[in-house]
Design a protein around this motif. Sequence first.
Motif, mmCIF file in Angstrom:
data_model
loop_
_atom_site.group_PDB
_atom_site.id
_atom_site.type_symbol
_atom_site.label_atom_id
_atom_site.label_comp_id
_atom_site.label_asym_id
_atom_site.label_seq_id
_atom_site.Cartn_x
_atom_site.Cartn_y
_atom_site.Cartn_z
ATOM 1 N N CYS A 272 0.870 -1.171 0.000
ATOM 2 C CA CYS A 272 0.000 0.000 0.000
ATOM 3 C C CYS A 272 0.907 1.222 0.000
ATOM 4 O O CYS A 272 1.570 1.515 1.005
ATOM 5 N N TRP B 158 -5.294 -2.996 7.506
ATOM 6 C CA TRP B 158 -5.784 -3.746 6.346
ATOM 7 C C TRP B 158 -7.171 -4.293 6.690
ATOM 8 O O TRP B 158 -7.386 -4.828 7.785
ATOM 9 N N ARG C 34 -17.362 -5.612 5.289
ATOM 10 C CA ARG C 34 -15.921 -5.390 5.392
ATOM 11 C C ARG C 34 -15.467 -5.793 6.789
ATOM 12 O O ARG C 34 -16.133 -5.468 7.782
ATOM 13 N N TYR D 154 -8.274 -3.902 1.387
ATOM 14 C CA TYR D 154 -8.125 -2.463 1.421
ATOM 15 C C TYR D 154 -7.117 -2.059 2.504
ATOM 16 O O TYR D 154 -7.129 -2.620 3.595
ATOM 17 N N CYS D 155 -6.315 -1.063 2.207
ATOM 18 C CA CYS D 155 -5.517 -0.451 3.261
ATOM 19 C C CYS D 155 -6.189 0.861 3.655
ATOM 20 O O CYS D 155 -6.923 1.464 2.866
ATOM 21 N N ALA D 156 -5.935 1.278 4.889
ATOM 22 C CA ALA D 156 -6.583 2.464 5.411
ATOM 23 C C ALA D 156 -5.684 3.135 6.436
ATOM 24 O O ALA D 156 -4.854 2.471 7.077
ATOM 25 N N SER E 106 -5.470 5.877 9.805
ATOM 26 C CA SER E 106 -6.227 6.418 10.928
ATOM 27 C C SER E 106 -5.308 7.192 11.860
ATOM 28 O O SER E 106 -4.119 6.896 11.944
ATOM 29 N N SER F 256 -13.304 -0.037 11.570
ATOM 30 C CA SER F 256 -13.216 0.646 10.281
ATOM 31 C C SER F 256 -13.748 2.072 10.363
ATOM 32 O O SER F 256 -13.337 2.928 9.577
ATOM 33 N N TYR G 198 -11.121 4.925 10.607
ATOM 34 C CA TYR G 198 -10.163 5.169 9.530
ATOM 35 C C TYR G 198 -10.672 6.267 8.607
ATOM 36 O O TYR G 198 -11.820 6.250 8.171
ATOM 37 N N ASP G 199 -9.786 7.209 8.332
ATOM 38 C CA ASP G 199 -10.162 8.396 7.571
ATOM 39 C C ASP G 199 -9.899 8.273 6.077
ATOM 40 O O ASP G 199 -10.563 8.920 5.273
ATOM 41 N N TYR G 200 -8.902 7.499 5.726
ATOM 42 C CA TYR G 200 -8.487 7.402 4.326
ATOM 43 C C TYR G 200 -8.420 5.936 3.919
ATOM 44 O O TYR G 200 -7.924 5.101 4.678
ATOM 45 N N TRP G 201 -8.873 5.679 2.705
ATOM 46 C CA TRP G 201 -8.949 4.307 2.193
ATOM 47 C C TRP G 201 -8.374 4.237 0.781
ATOM 48 O O TRP G 201 -8.523 5.175 -0.011
#
Length: 122
Positions: A22, A36, A45, A95-97, A99, A106, A109-112
């Motif tokens: 990522c 992840w 998810r 997906y990576c994310a 926080s 989940s 977490y702010d960004y994906w």
Amino acid sequence: QVQLVESGGGSVQAGGSLRLSCAASGRTFSTYGMGWFRQAPGKEREFVAAISWSGDSTYYADSVKGRFTISRDNAKNTLYLQMNNLSPEDTAVYYCAASEVVTRSSNEYDYWGQGTQVTVSS
């Protein structure tokens, strides 16, 4: 702001391995907790693994503990997920994310990223 791009997904037979990456943009990657997650068809998810900003603390879902390893290279702005002994139950979009905290939730977490497909055949 952080932009995330996953890579490394693909198709593999049961018992095989894959390494997801990522890549993060922005100079603040090292200040974020990273995680992840995965989503299989028809399922919600779910959390897979998380790592603190320094990499000193890691957390895993019970279903992947002992088989998956999360790591990060802050100098390269990159998060990794080494997946060993894969089974068909691991088939999902991963997906990576990012926080501001290290968490299994989940919602924190702010960004994906956009996700990468992992398919494991029996």
